[in-house]
Design a protein around this motif. Structure first.
Motif, PDB file in Angstrom:
ATOM      1  N   ARG A 134     -11.166  -3.017  -2.976  1.00  0.00           N
ATOM      2  CA  ARG A 134     -10.474  -4.184  -3.542  1.00  0.00           C
ATOM      3  C   ARG A 134      -9.013  -3.844  -3.845  1.00  0.00           C
ATOM      4  O   ARG A 134      -8.115  -4.664  -3.662  1.00  0.00           O
ATOM      5  CB  ARG A 134     -11.166  -4.652  -4.816  1.00  0.00           C
ATOM      6  N   GLN A 135      -8.789  -2.621  -4.347  1.00  0.00           N
ATOM      7  CA  GLN A 135      -7.417  -2.226  -4.644  1.00  0.00           C
ATOM      8  C   GLN A 135      -6.565  -2.215  -3.383  1.00  0.00           C
ATOM      9  O   GLN A 135      -5.399  -2.605  -3.397  1.00  0.00           O
ATOM     10  CB  GLN A 135      -7.413  -0.844  -5.303  1.00  0.00           C
ATOM     11  N   MET A 136      -7.145  -1.803  -2.260  1.00  0.00           N
ATOM     12  CA  MET A 136      -6.413  -1.812  -0.998  1.00  0.00           C
ATOM     13  C   MET A 136      -6.091  -3.239  -0.566  1.00  0.00           C
ATOM     14  O   MET A 136      -5.015  -3.507  -0.017  1.00  0.00           O
ATOM     15  CB  MET A 136      -7.230  -1.102   0.081  1.00  0.00           C
ATOM     16  N   VAL A 137      -7.012  -4.170  -0.812  1.00  0.00           N
ATOM     17  CA  VAL A 137      -6.747  -5.581  -0.505  1.00  0.00           C
ATOM     18  C   VAL A 137      -5.594  -6.096  -1.367  1.00  0.00           C
ATOM     19  O   VAL A 137      -4.736  -6.851  -0.899  1.00  0.00           O
ATOM     20  CB  VAL A 137      -8.016  -6.432  -0.721  1.00  0.00           C
ATOM     21  N   GLU A 138      -5.557  -5.682  -2.631  1.00  0.00           N
ATOM     22  CA  GLU A 138      -4.468  -6.093  -3.529  1.00  0.00           C
ATOM     23  C   GLU A 138      -3.115  -5.626  -2.990  1.00  0.00           C
ATOM     24  O   GLU A 138      -2.122  -6.363  -3.021  1.00  0.00           O
ATOM     25  CB  GLU A 138      -4.702  -5.512  -4.921  1.00  0.00           C
ATOM     26  N   ILE A 139      -3.062  -4.418  -2.472  1.00  0.00           N
ATOM     27  CA  ILE A 139      -1.814  -3.898  -1.902  1.00  0.00           C
ATOM     28  C   ILE A 139      -1.447  -4.678  -0.631  1.00  0.00           C
ATOM     29  O   ILE A 139      -0.281  -5.033  -0.418  1.00  0.00           O
ATOM     30  CB  ILE A 139      -1.951  -2.392  -1.616  1.00  0.00           C
ATOM     31  N   ASP A 178      -8.067   7.103   0.552  1.00  0.00           N
ATOM     32  CA  ASP A 178      -7.251   5.900   0.405  1.00  0.00           C
ATOM     33  C   ASP A 178      -5.908   6.229  -0.250  1.00  0.00           C
ATOM     34  O   ASP A 178      -4.873   5.645   0.101  1.00  0.00           O
ATOM     35  CB  ASP A 178      -7.985   4.846  -0.419  1.00  0.00           C
ATOM     36  N   VAL A 179      -5.902   7.155  -1.214  1.00  0.00           N
ATOM     37  CA  VAL A 179      -4.650   7.565  -1.848  1.00  0.00           C
ATOM     38  C   VAL A 179      -3.693   8.111  -0.793  1.00  0.00           C
ATOM     39  O   VAL A 179      -2.497   7.764  -0.768  1.00  0.00           O
ATOM     40  CB  VAL A 179      -4.913   8.623  -2.942  1.00  0.00           C
ATOM     41  N   GLU A 180      -4.205   8.947   0.085  1.00  0.00           N
ATOM     42  CA  GLU A 180      -3.351   9.521   1.130  1.00  0.00           C
ATOM     43  C   GLU A 180      -2.793   8.438   2.050  1.00  0.00           C
ATOM     44  O   GLU A 180      -1.629   8.488   2.463  1.00  0.00           O
ATOM     45  CB  GLU A 180      -4.151  10.555   1.926  1.00  0.00           C
ATOM     46  N   LYS A 181      -3.602   7.425   2.347  1.00  0.00           N
ATOM     47  CA  LYS A 181      -3.126   6.314   3.178  1.00  0.00           C
ATOM     48  C   LYS A 181      -2.031   5.526   2.466  1.00  0.00           C
ATOM     49  O   LYS A 181      -1.020   5.163   3.071  1.00  0.00           O
ATOM     50  CB  LYS A 181      -4.288   5.382   3.530  1.00  0.00           C
TER      51      LYS A 181
END
Length: 510
Positions: free
Chosen positions: A150-155, A179-182
């Protein structure tokens, strides 16, 4: 080297809420093609600062300049139109809508007066790819995604608005390491493209890896701005908390291994998420669960607390096999278990209700007589917890939503301490809170263990596992594959075990 002219500037910004001062004469200068880190404890004024930038809150004093021209924002839409977009720590997604619907929700593409679904999907796919999350399908419902996705969708939602200045508030706090590295790769690419970025994080290693400039806030004031890398971590922390910072983690006392476990699990399994989990914990121990995110750690805590159905295997407390059908069973007098959940906003607190109501709700049976709350007993308990956890709140009857993130987390912990638990389960309890509050929580956990509690502690932060835990059990693919103890609790061993580099070493841990 000549610095580029500022894209955005705030000068003398102040904001009050009644008698409370959230910001006082705050200044910040943000340049294009740079990542500007904003540092400070919870309650230092960071959230108010970015809400003013994003048009959510109007300042009482001071001015903002964009491209050298003074501006004001009457709403978030006005800030977005000016090219300023914020990715808040607390997600703004609508769970029952699809990923694509959420990404374009403020300005959906239209055709003949209807939403153009094909173009909407294309916009979502492009935004997800730009955010390094092309594996997320645009049609999936947000509620079916784990918190990290969900956090990636927010970004991606923020990037779809094509910002000139993007603000990220603890944007990696819920992410897996991959995901942090991405996200880091995305931010570095955006910086190279000339975007200005404001980055808020309590993880000092992230600041060291990303930031070009830094500004430290304390008690609503901007204390100092400096080029990244010109101060040590200790100097930065001392600027943040206004005092010398030593002994982050309390010392670990020696433990008597001959004591019998207060809690044991034998071959605990649940669907495809848990497989043959066996371990024990003794009174006075802090056991950490490590491993890559999503290896069954959260499900294990939920299984222990009676949340999951159809859990196989045995749970033994005080030598007696028990069956936990619900959290009510887990927190009953004979067991006395507590769970500090992962997401304080949605799982730990009732935000519109008062601090007092949130604190009392888990202990109503204990502080009530004949169905009526004993207000004197309630007040004594709350007074004591406010002192023990150093909760900062104007009064007990203010909405818990008005507290800073760190103080909200203290309320979640205090709520369960009202029940005086013997077994305490913690799911990443320091995510998104400042270093000073983290230290207070570490000290509290050790005090609780010293008083005889058994503490089970899952964390995505290796430093916490190393500094807090007497033993660390590393999980991989739903099983415990390694136990680390003493000098073996170190970053190298944790990472090696998390990646299962040494091969499959599934163990029975007592």
């Amino acid at each position: 080297m000549t610095l580029p002219e500022p894209l955005f500037r705030m000068e003398g910004i102040s904001k009050r809420y009644g008698g409370a001062v959230a910001l006082k004469n705050a200044d910040i200068v943000v340049r294009p093609g740079a990542i500007h880190a904003v540092l400070g404890e919870n309650g230092a004024g960071k959230s108010t600062l970015i809400k003013i930038m994003a048009g959510v809150v109007t300042p009482d004093e001071g001015r903002m300049l964009l491209d050298g021209k003074e501006i004001t924002f009457a709403s978030p839409a006005a800030a977005n139109a000016a090219g300023i977009v914020c990715v808040f720590q607390e997600l703004s997604l609508i769970p029952d809508l699809s990923v694509a619907d959420n990404i374009v929700i403020s300005n959906p593409p239209q055709r003949f007066g209807m939403i153009d679904r094909r173009r909407q999907r294309r916009i979502a796919e492009e935004a997800l790819a730009r955010a390094g999350a092309s594996d997320i399908h645009p049609s999936v419902l947000v509620k079916d995604l784990p918190l990290s996705r969900r956090q990636m969708v927010e970004i991606a939602k923020a990037l779809a608005r094509k910002p000139r200045l993007m603000i990220l508030d603890e944007a990696t706090s819920a992410l897996t390491q991959s995901d942090v590295e991405k996200v880091f790769a995305v931010l570095k690419r955006l910086r190279a493209e000339g975007m200005a970025l404001i980055y808020i994080s309590h993880r000092m290693h992230e600041i060291a890896q990303l930031a070009d400039e830094c500004t430290v806030f304390r008690n609503g004031r901007s204390i100092e701005s400096y080029p990244a890398g010109t101060k040590t971590d200790q100097q930065v922390v001392e600027l943040m908390i206004g005092r010398e910072y030593n002994n982050v983690f309390p010392p670990k006392p020696p433990h008597r291994r001959e004591e019998k476990p207060i809690l044991s699990c034998r071959d605990l399994s649940w669907g495809e998420r848990l497989s043959g989990v066996t371990f024990g914990i003794r009174p006075g121990e802090i056991i950490g669960f490590g491993g890559l995110d999503g290896q069954g750690q959260r499900e294990l805590l939920l299984a222990l607390f009676g949340v999951l159905r159809e859990v196989k295997g045995e749970i033994v407390i005080d030598g007696r096999r028990i069956r936990l059908k619900s959290p009510r069973d887990a927190k009953s007098a004979g067991i006395s278990m507590a769970l500090i959940p992962e997401d304080r906003k949605t799982e730990g607190l009732m935000l519109p209700m008062t601090v007092r109501e949130n604190l009392s709700i888990a202990a109503l049976d204990r502080i009530s007589r004949n169905g009526v709350i004993d207000r004197a007993a309630e007040r004594r308990e709350i007074d004591e917890l406010f002192k023990v956890l150093a909760i900062k709140a104007a009064n007990f009857d203010m909405p818990v939503a008005a507290l800073s993130g760190g103080n909200q987390q203290k309320v979640v912990i205090a709520k369960w301490l009202m029940n005086r638990p013997r077994i305490i389960l913690l799911n990443d309890p320091t995510r998104g809170i400042d270093v000073g509050t983290k230290q207070e929580i570490y000290l509290l956990l050790r005090r609780l263990a010293d008083a005889g509690a058994a503490v089970i502690f899952y964390s995505t932060d290796y430093d916490e596992l190393i500094g807090c835990c007497d033993r660390v059990l590393v999980m991989y693919d739903g099983s415990i594959i390694r136990e680390l103890e003493g000098a073996n609790i170190n970053e190298h061993e944790l990472i090696s075990a998390a990646l299962n580099i040494a091969g499959d070493q599934r163990r029975t841990v007592q």
